[in-house]
Design an enzyme around this catalytic site. Structure first.
Site, mmCIF file in Angstrom:
data_model
loop_
_atom_site.group_PDB
_atom_site.id
_atom_site.type_symbol
_atom_site.label_atom_id
_atom_site.label_comp_id
_atom_site.label_asym_id
_atom_site.label_seq_id
_atom_site.Cartn_x
_atom_site.Cartn_y
_atom_site.Cartn_z
ATOM 1 N N ARG A 212 -32.652 8.914 28.841
ATOM 2 C CA ARG A 212 -33.956 8.313 28.612
ATOM 3 C C ARG A 212 -34.373 8.599 27.167
ATOM 4 O O ARG A 212 -33.880 9.526 26.534
ATOM 5 C CB ARG A 212 -35.002 8.892 29.563
ATOM 6 C CG ARG A 212 -34.686 8.735 31.035
ATOM 7 C CD ARG A 212 -35.707 9.497 31.861
ATOM 8 N NE ARG A 212 -35.509 9.334 33.296
ATOM 9 C CZ ARG A 212 -34.742 10.121 34.053
ATOM 10 N NH1 ARG A 212 -34.086 11.137 33.484
ATOM 11 N NH2 ARG A 212 -34.618 9.902 35.351
ATOM 12 N N HIS A 315 -34.776 1.053 26.997
ATOM 13 C CA HIS A 315 -34.533 1.594 28.335
ATOM 14 C C HIS A 315 -33.416 0.837 29.047
ATOM 15 O O HIS A 315 -32.728 1.396 29.908
ATOM 16 C CB HIS A 315 -35.808 1.546 29.171
ATOM 17 C CG HIS A 315 -35.707 2.302 30.463
ATOM 18 N ND1 HIS A 315 -35.680 3.679 30.516
ATOM 19 C CD2 HIS A 315 -35.602 1.880 31.746
ATOM 20 C CE1 HIS A 315 -35.572 4.067 31.775
ATOM 21 N NE2 HIS A 315 -35.520 2.988 32.541
ATOM 22 N N ARG A 318 -30.007 2.442 29.061
ATOM 23 C CA ARG A 318 -29.717 3.387 30.152
ATOM 24 C C ARG A 318 -29.123 2.631 31.339
ATOM 25 O O ARG A 318 -28.169 3.084 31.978
ATOM 26 C CB ARG A 318 -31.018 4.089 30.535
ATOM 27 C CG ARG A 318 -30.973 4.997 31.749
ATOM 28 C CD ARG A 318 -32.292 5.762 31.796
ATOM 29 N NE ARG A 318 -32.597 6.303 33.103
ATOM 30 C CZ ARG A 318 -32.142 7.454 33.576
ATOM 31 N NH1 ARG A 318 -31.305 8.170 32.847
ATOM 32 N NH2 ARG A 318 -32.500 7.881 34.768
ATOM 33 N N HIS A 341 -30.750 11.453 38.797
ATOM 34 C CA HIS A 341 -31.587 11.082 39.936
ATOM 35 C C HIS A 341 -31.244 11.942 41.138
ATOM 36 O O HIS A 341 -30.084 12.227 41.403
ATOM 37 C CB HIS A 341 -31.390 9.612 40.312
ATOM 38 C CG HIS A 341 -32.123 8.660 39.419
ATOM 39 N ND1 HIS A 341 -33.448 8.821 39.098
ATOM 40 C CD2 HIS A 341 -31.715 7.539 38.772
ATOM 41 C CE1 HIS A 341 -33.826 7.845 38.291
ATOM 42 N NE2 HIS A 341 -32.804 7.052 38.078
ATOM 43 N N TYR A 350 -30.351 0.917 39.107
ATOM 44 C CA TYR A 350 -29.705 0.676 37.821
ATOM 45 C C TYR A 350 -28.324 0.038 37.971
ATOM 46 O O TYR A 350 -27.584 -0.084 37.005
ATOM 47 C CB TYR A 350 -29.561 1.990 37.046
ATOM 48 C CG TYR A 350 -30.878 2.503 36.554
ATOM 49 C CD1 TYR A 350 -31.365 2.145 35.309
ATOM 50 C CD2 TYR A 350 -31.667 3.330 37.346
ATOM 51 C CE1 TYR A 350 -32.584 2.599 34.859
ATOM 52 C CE2 TYR A 350 -32.887 3.793 36.904
ATOM 53 C CZ TYR A 350 -33.345 3.425 35.652
ATOM 54 O OH TYR A 350 -34.556 3.882 35.217
#
Length: 385
Positions: A212, A315, A318, A341, A350
Site C-alpha cells: 500500500r 492503488h 497493488r 490480509h 484483488y
C-alpha cells in the site's frame, strides 16, 4: 412499616419495592430509580399523588424486567452531540475514519445532527438516505455516512437510548468494490521509466510486492534486505487530509506485519534507490530529507500515468501485483500473506482471471484428453486454499 424514601422500600408484607419516591416542597411527588447503567434516573415529570408516582415506577420496573426500558434523557440527546461523543470515546475509531466521519457529518448528515436520537426512525432514515443519494455527494461517501449512522445508532441501542436501530435499508451501507484495472508488466516498466527516478522503487514495490502507499512511505531502510531479497512491512504511514498530523502506526492486524520476497529483477532498482535517494533511517524520503509524503508519491505517479497513457491508480498497482502473482500459480494462502490480509474475502477482492489464462487451461485439458492416459492421474487430489 413502609419507608417513604429509599431505592428499595419494604412493604408491610416485607416485599422490597422498586424505586424511590419523595414529596417535594411544592406538595407534588418525585419518582426516581437506579437504571441498568448504574445511574439514578428521575421521572420526566412530577406527580400529583404518591400513588401516581408509584404507578410510574411499577411501569419502569416492568420495562426493565423485559428488557424494554429506555433512557429517556439519553434518548433526547441530539444525534450530533451523541455522534461526536462516539467518535471521541470509541477506542476502535482511528484518526482517518474519524476524519472521514466528521467530514461526512458536515457534508451529508446535516439533516440529522439536531434530531433527538428517539426521533430518528426508519422513515426518517429512508428520507435522509434518499435525499443524500439524489444530491451531489458520491455514492462512496453516502455509503460511509450510512455505515457511520448505523454504528452510532447501534451504540445508542446498547446504551438504552433507543429500542431498535432505525437503519434498516437493505444494502445501503455496502460500497461494492468496482472492478479495478491492472497494468501489464510492460506498462509497469513504462511507468517506472516515465516517473521521476526518486519514485521508481515505490512503483515497483506496489506493483510487484503489493504494498500500500502508506506501507511504502512507512518503510525503514533496515526493512529492505537486499541480501535476503526480502521487504519487511512493520508500519503504515498515516497522513490526515484536513490536518497536518502525520505518524507511523502498526498494521490493523497481525497479518499486515509481514515479510515479502521481492522478485530478483527489482534488486538493481532497490540498490540504486538506497544508494542515491534513501535516508539513513527511512527508505523513502523527500528532497528535504523528511519522511516522504504519500501525496508526493501520488502526484508523481499521476504525471507518469498521463505520459504513458495508462488508466490505473497507484492503488491499482497493488491489485496488479496480486493478479500477476496469481498467474504464476500462487495459492490463496500465498496471496493473503503477500497482501497482508487476515481474511480470504479481503484477498479475493484483488483477484480476477488473467486474460487468456482460461483458454490456456482449456488447451491443457484437450491435451490430457488426447493422451487418454488415466494411469498418470493422481490417486488423490489435494485442494489448495
Amino acid at each position: 412499616m413502609v419507608r417513604r424514601e429509599g431505592c428499595l422500600m419494604a412493604s408491610s408484607k416485607g416485599r422490597r419495592r422498586f424505586g424511590k419516591v419523595r414529596k417535594l416542597p411544592s406538595g407534588r411527588w418525585q419518582a426516581s430509580f437506579i437504571a441498568p447503567n448504574g445511574k439514578r434516573q428521575y421521572a420526566p415529570n412530577t406527580f400529583r399523588t404518591k400513588t401516581d408516582a408509584d404507578r410510574w415506577l411499577v411501569g419502569v420496573e416492568a420495562d426493565i424486567s423485559r428488557g424494554a426500558w429506555l433512557d429517556d434523557k439519553l434518548g433526547r440527546e441530539t444525534f450530533g452531540n451523541y455522534a461526536n461523543a462516539y467518535l471521541r470515546d470509541n477506542p476502535d475509531v482511528g484518526d482517518r475514519w474519524e476524519e472521514t466521519c466528521r467530514r461526512n457529518m458536515r457534508l451529508h448528515m446535516t439533516d440529522l445532527l439536531d434530531l433527538p436520537l428517539i426521533a430518528i426512525t426508519p422513515p426518517v432514515v429512508r428520507s435522509w438516505y434518499g435525499k443524500a443519494l439524489a444530491g451531489t455527494g458520491g455514492k462512496t461517501s453516502i455509503a460511509q455516512s450510512y455505515r457511520f449512522l448505523r454504528a452510532v445508532m447501534n451504540q445508542a441501542k446498547r446504551d438504552g437510548a433507543i429500542q431498535v436501530n432505525p437503519c434498516q435499508i437493505p444494502g445501503a451501507g455496502s460500497d461494492k468494490a468496482k472492478e479495478r484495472g491492472i497494468a501489464t508488466p510492460g506498462q509497469v516498466a513504462e511507468l517506472v521509466e516515465a516517473i521521476t527516478p526518486r519514485y521508481r522503487a515505490a512503483v515497483l514495490l506496489a506493483a510487484w510486492c503489493g504494498l500500500r502507499r502508506g506501507e511504502v512511505c512507512g518503510l525503514r531502510t533496515e526493512d529492505v534486505d537486499l541480501i535476503a531479497g526480502v521487504i519487511t512491512v512493520r508500519k503504515n504511514r498515516v497522513e490526515l487530509l484536513e490536518s497536518p498530523k502525520k505518524y507511523d502506526k502498526d498494521p490493523k492486524t497481525d497479518a499486515g506485519r509481514r515479510e515479502i520476497a521481492f522478485p530478483p529483477h527489482l534488486k538493481p532498482y532497490l540498490v540504486e534507490h538506497i544508494t542515491k535517494w534513501a535516508g539513513a533511517e527511512r527508505f523513502f524520503v523527500g528532497r528535504d530529507g523528511q519522511p516522504m509524503r504519500g501525496n508526493a508519491v501520488y502526484q508523481a505517479f499521476v504525471r507518469a500515468r498521463k505520459r504513458v497513457g495508462v488508466d490505473v491508480s497507484f492503488h491499482d498497482l497493488r491489485h496488479t501485483g496480486q493478479t500477476l502473482a496469481a498467474s504464476t500459480g500462487a495459492t490463496l494462502a500465498d496471496l493473503k500473506k503477500r497482501l497482508g490480509h487476515s481474511s480470504a474475502a479481503a484477498a479475493l477482492r484483488y483477484l480476477h482471471a488473467v486474460e487468456g489464462r482460461d483458454k490456456e487451461l482449456a488447451g491443457e485439458l484437450s491435451k490430457l484428453a488426447e493422451r487418454g492416459d488415466a494411469i498418470k492421474l493422481p490417486k488423490t487430489i489435494i485442494v489448495k486454499h
